[in-house]
Motif scaffolding. Structure first.
Motif, PDB file in Angstrom:
ATOM      1  N   VAL A   5     -10.641 -30.616  16.131  1.00 34.22           N
ATOM      2  CA  VAL A   5      -9.921 -29.482  16.704  1.00 34.22           C
ATOM      3  C   VAL A   5      -8.701 -29.954  17.484  1.00 34.22           C
ATOM      4  CG1 VAL A   5     -10.101 -27.572  18.346  1.00 34.22           C
ATOM      5  CG2 VAL A   5     -11.981 -28.045  16.762  1.00 34.22           C
ATOM      6  N   GLY A   6      -8.818 -31.088  18.187  1.00 31.74           N
ATOM      7  CA  GLY A   6      -7.663 -31.643  18.863  1.00 31.74           C
ATOM      8  C   GLY A   6      -7.392 -31.098  20.241  1.00 31.74           C
ATOM      9  N   GLY A   7      -8.403 -30.683  20.963  1.00 30.55           N
ATOM     10  CA  GLY A   7      -8.231 -30.276  22.350  1.00 30.55           C
ATOM     11  C   GLY A   7      -8.195 -28.772  22.534  1.00 30.55           C
ATOM     12  N   SER A   8      -8.589 -28.341  23.722  1.00 32.98           N
ATOM     13  CA  SER A   8      -8.636 -26.921  24.065  1.00 32.98           C
ATOM     14  C   SER A   8      -7.807 -26.678  25.316  1.00 32.98           C
ATOM     15  CB  SER A   8     -10.089 -26.482  24.322  1.00 32.98           C
ATOM     16  OG  SER A   8     -10.619 -27.181  25.449  1.00 32.98           O
ATOM     17  N   VAL A   9      -7.582 -25.404  25.615  1.00 29.51           N
ATOM     18  CA  VAL A   9      -6.810 -25.042  26.804  1.00 29.51           C
ATOM     19  C   VAL A   9      -7.506 -25.526  28.067  1.00 29.51           C
ATOM     20  CG1 VAL A   9      -6.008 -23.090  28.174  1.00 29.51           C
ATOM     21  CG2 VAL A   9      -5.698 -23.080  25.704  1.00 29.51           C
ATOM     22  N   GLY A  10      -8.818 -25.329  28.145  1.00 31.07           N
ATOM     23  CA  GLY A  10      -9.550 -25.762  29.335  1.00 31.07           C
ATOM     24  C   GLY A  10      -9.487 -27.265  29.534  1.00 31.07           C
ATOM     25  N   GLY A  11      -9.655 -28.019  28.441  1.00 27.68           N
ATOM     26  CA  GLY A  11      -9.585 -29.472  28.536  1.00 27.68           C
ATOM     27  C   GLY A  11      -8.197 -29.953  28.908  1.00 27.68           C
ATOM     28  N   MET A  12      -7.183 -29.265  28.416  1.00 25.20           N
ATOM     29  CA  MET A  12      -5.802 -29.615  28.745  1.00 25.20           C
ATOM     30  C   MET A  12      -5.565 -29.506  30.253  1.00 25.20           C
ATOM     31  SD  MET A  12      -2.367 -27.490  27.701  1.00 25.20           S
ATOM     32  CE  MET A  12      -2.952 -26.082  28.664  1.00 25.20           C
ATOM     33  N   VAL A  13      -6.017 -28.392  30.850  1.00 28.75           N
ATOM     34  CA  VAL A  13      -5.819 -28.199  32.283  1.00 28.75           C
ATOM     35  C   VAL A  13      -6.728 -29.125  33.083  1.00 28.75           C
ATOM     36  CG1 VAL A  13      -5.952 -26.529  34.170  1.00 28.75           C
ATOM     37  CG2 VAL A  13      -5.043 -25.833  31.953  1.00 28.75           C
ATOM     38  N   ALA A  14      -7.977 -29.261  32.659  1.00 23.27           N
ATOM     39  CA  ALA A  14      -8.920 -30.108  33.395  1.00 23.27           C
ATOM     40  C   ALA A  14      -8.485 -31.564  33.419  1.00 23.27           C
ATOM     41  CB  ALA A  14     -10.318 -29.987  32.789  1.00 23.27           C
ATOM     42  N   SER A  15      -7.898 -32.041  32.333  1.00 20.94           N
ATOM     43  CA  SER A  15      -7.463 -33.439  32.277  1.00 20.94           C
ATOM     44  C   SER A  15      -6.096 -33.640  32.922  1.00 20.94           C
ATOM     45  CB  SER A  15      -7.413 -33.926  30.829  1.00 20.94           C
ATOM     46  OG  SER A  15      -6.387 -33.258  30.106  1.00 20.94           O
ATOM     47  N   GLY A  16      -5.248 -32.620  32.863  1.00 25.95           N
ATOM     48  CA  GLY A  16      -3.925 -32.720  33.454  1.00 25.95           C
ATOM     49  C   GLY A  16      -2.985 -33.658  32.731  1.00 25.95           C
ATOM     50  N   LEU A  17      -3.238 -33.926  31.454  1.00 28.45           N
ATOM     51  CA  LEU A  17      -2.429 -34.893  30.715  1.00 28.45           C
ATOM     52  C   LEU A  17      -1.219 -34.224  30.066  1.00 28.45           C
ATOM     53  CD1 LEU A  17      -5.290 -36.923  28.964  1.00 28.45           C
ATOM     54  CD2 LEU A  17      -4.075 -37.464  31.091  1.00 28.45           C
ATOM     55  N   SER A  18      -0.109 -34.945  30.059  1.00 28.85           N
ATOM     56  CA  SER A  18       1.136 -34.443  29.472  1.00 28.85           C
ATOM     57  C   SER A  18       1.689 -35.460  28.488  1.00 28.85           C
ATOM     58  CB  SER A  18       2.179 -34.179  30.566  1.00 28.85           C
ATOM     59  OG  SER A  18       1.701 -33.268  31.528  1.00 28.85           O
ATOM     60  N   GLY A  19       2.553 -34.980  27.586  1.00 28.07           N
ATOM     61  CA  GLY A  19       3.124 -35.825  26.547  1.00 28.07           C
ATOM     62  C   GLY A  19       4.553 -36.250  26.840  1.00 28.07           C
ATOM     63  N   PRO A  20       5.295 -36.653  25.799  1.00 28.36           N
ATOM     64  CA  PRO A  20       6.622 -37.247  25.986  1.00 28.36           C
ATOM     65  C   PRO A  20       7.621 -36.384  26.743  1.00 28.36           C
ATOM     66  CG  PRO A  20       5.850 -37.619  23.745  1.00 28.36           C
ATOM     67  CD  PRO A  20       4.868 -36.677  24.385  1.00 28.36           C
ATOM     68  N   ARG A  21       7.564 -35.056  26.570  1.00 28.76           N
ATOM     69  CA  ARG A  21       8.565 -34.182  27.196  1.00 28.76           C
ATOM     70  C   ARG A  21       8.330 -33.991  28.693  1.00 28.76           C
ATOM     71  NH1 ARG A  21      12.026 -30.956  24.266  1.00 28.76           N
ATOM     72  NH2 ARG A  21      10.632 -31.095  22.462  1.00 28.76           N
ATOM     73  N   ARG A  22       7.272 -34.550  29.230  1.00 30.00           N
ATOM     74  CA  ARG A  22       6.982 -34.395  30.648  1.00 30.00           C
ATOM     75  C   ARG A  22       8.145 -34.889  31.509  1.00 30.00           C
ATOM     76  NH1 ARG A  22       6.734 -35.242  35.551  1.00 30.00           N
ATOM     77  NH2 ARG A  22       4.873 -35.504  36.822  1.00 30.00           N
ATOM     78  N   MET A  23       8.878 -35.898  31.069  1.00 31.71           N
ATOM     79  CA  MET A  23       9.977 -36.451  31.869  1.00 31.71           C
ATOM     80  C   MET A  23      11.093 -35.438  32.089  1.00 31.71           C
ATOM     81  SD  MET A  23      11.996 -39.021  29.224  1.00 31.71           S
ATOM     82  CE  MET A  23      13.331 -39.295  30.392  1.00 31.71           C
TER      83      MET A  23
END
Length: 375
Positions: free
Chosen positions: A108-126
């Motif tokens: 599945v590649g991740g969920s909304v809850g997991g995204m917020v719980a982990s707080g991880l961001s990708g390349p565009r975070r800068m």
């Protein structure tokens, strides 16, 4: 805390929430820990989960989406792919490019809850900011089974403590996120990726110089004496930046594969092996660290990845602390000596975390020890 308590008796809700409330109350009475889990795409991140599994993946669906307001609200189990497909139809995106680990394998590649719980961001975070900068509001089941609401569904919400941001990246230690409202952004009209040949010291110096020049840089990565840069925005601005910076353009498909591989960590650098994957967060002006270990640098120098053993982890922490940085054992390798995943908290900050844990989860039901052994 700026929270609104909602009773399931007076505010009928999804049957899964009612079942979770009862499970939480029973766990609190019995002293049984609950291990929150969505798609499992980030199970490697943080200390191992312990307790009775509570699967949130079935609680899914987009509850509201207002393209003109740039706001979307979804249940915690909603796959990120579903969110991004919906947004793309309106020319919008999750601007921080959250990782979708395992998506390339058919998962599945991740969920909304997991995204917020982990707080991880990708390349565009800068360029765009981190996950926490886009969380407008959320609902949370606390350790007593109460349904709490924090924040809202508008971009301006300043009353009370900013609990949505505090809960972002907490790995489910303080409660079960049920629904999240997120700010979204329009997709850039034009993108161009450039490649430069330069060593690490020169690359960091260039990135810092360019950062002060108002250039539309939306991502960067340096590895093996090669710097890649992504420009995003209006076509005229991107073209002008290219003329100013130089560099060789990458073909569109090659560029897309590069940034997607960074976002989802499918590039060879990130492939699991007998070495730890270590993430170092530093001020982007920090010089190269004195380590011969392989390194990959993102976010204009602010995020640096290393591969190595537990001894390397300790050395990196010793070097990062005086620079104002911190180090995370992002993915532990099998067979290596155990080590703290996250940089230990200073005593005052630890007390604040423990106080928040006691306020939201007094019986210690949710993901105990996932971040720190003290809570």
């Amino acid at each position: 805390m700026n929270a609104t308590l909602q009773s399931a008796a007076t505010h009928p809700d999804h049957p899964l929430l009612l079942g979770w409330q009862e499970s939480i109350r029973q766990a609190a009475r019995s002293g049984q820990a609950l291990a929150l889990r969505g798609t499992g795409s980030k199970a490697f991140y943080g200390h191992p989960l312990h307790g009775q599994p509570l699967d949130t993946s079935a609680y899914r669906g987009i509850l509201a989406y207002e393209p003109t307001e740039l706001v979307i609200t979804a249940r915690c189990g909603t796959p990120l792919t579903e969110i991004e497909t919906t947004l793309a139809q309106q020319g919008q995106m999750l601007a921080w490019e959250p990782p979708r680990f395992g998506l390339h394998t058919g998962a599945v590649g991740g969920s909304v809850g997991g995204m917020v719980a982990s707080g991880l961001s990708g390349p565009r975070r800068m360029q765009a900011g981190a996950v926490r900068d886009f969380v407008l509001g959320l609902r949370l089941l606390d350790g007593q089974g109460r349904l709490l609401k924090f924040g809202g569904q508008v971009m301006k919400n300043v009353a009370g403590y900013d609990l949505p941001r505090m809960l972002t990246g907490s790995l489910g230690c303080f409660g079960l996120l049920t629904d999240v409202s997120l700010k979204v952004l329009p997709c850039p009209r034009h993108s161009l990726s450039l490649v430069f040949g330069m060593d690490q010291t020169t690359a960091l110096a260039c990135l810092n110089r360019w950062a002060g020049q108002g250039l539309p840089v939306s991502a960067s990565v340096w590895q093996d004496d090669t710097l890649h840069l992504r420009l995003s925005g209006a076509e005229a601005a991107v073209r002008a930046a290219h003329q100013r910076l130089g560099g060789d353009p990458l073909p569109g498909a090659t560029a897309e594969a590069l940034w997607t591989g960074l976002r989802d960590q499918t590039q060879p650098f990130f492939a699991p092996d007998e070495r730890h994957l270590i993430r170092v967060a530093l001020p982007d002006t920090a010089p190269p660290l004195a380590e011969p270990s392989p390194v990959l640098i993102e976010w204009g120098g602010a995020q640096r990845w290393y591969r190595g053993d537990t001894a390397l982890l300790a050395r990196l922490r010793a070097q990062a602390a005086p620079l104002g940085g911190h180090v995370t054992l992002f993915r532990a390798a099998p067979g290596q000596p155990p080590a703290p995943v996250f940089t230990p908290l200073a005593a005052p900050l630890l007390r604040l975390h423990q106080a928040l844990k006691h306020a939201l989860d007094p019986a210690g039901v949710f993901n105990p020890g996932r971040m720190y052994q003290e809570f």
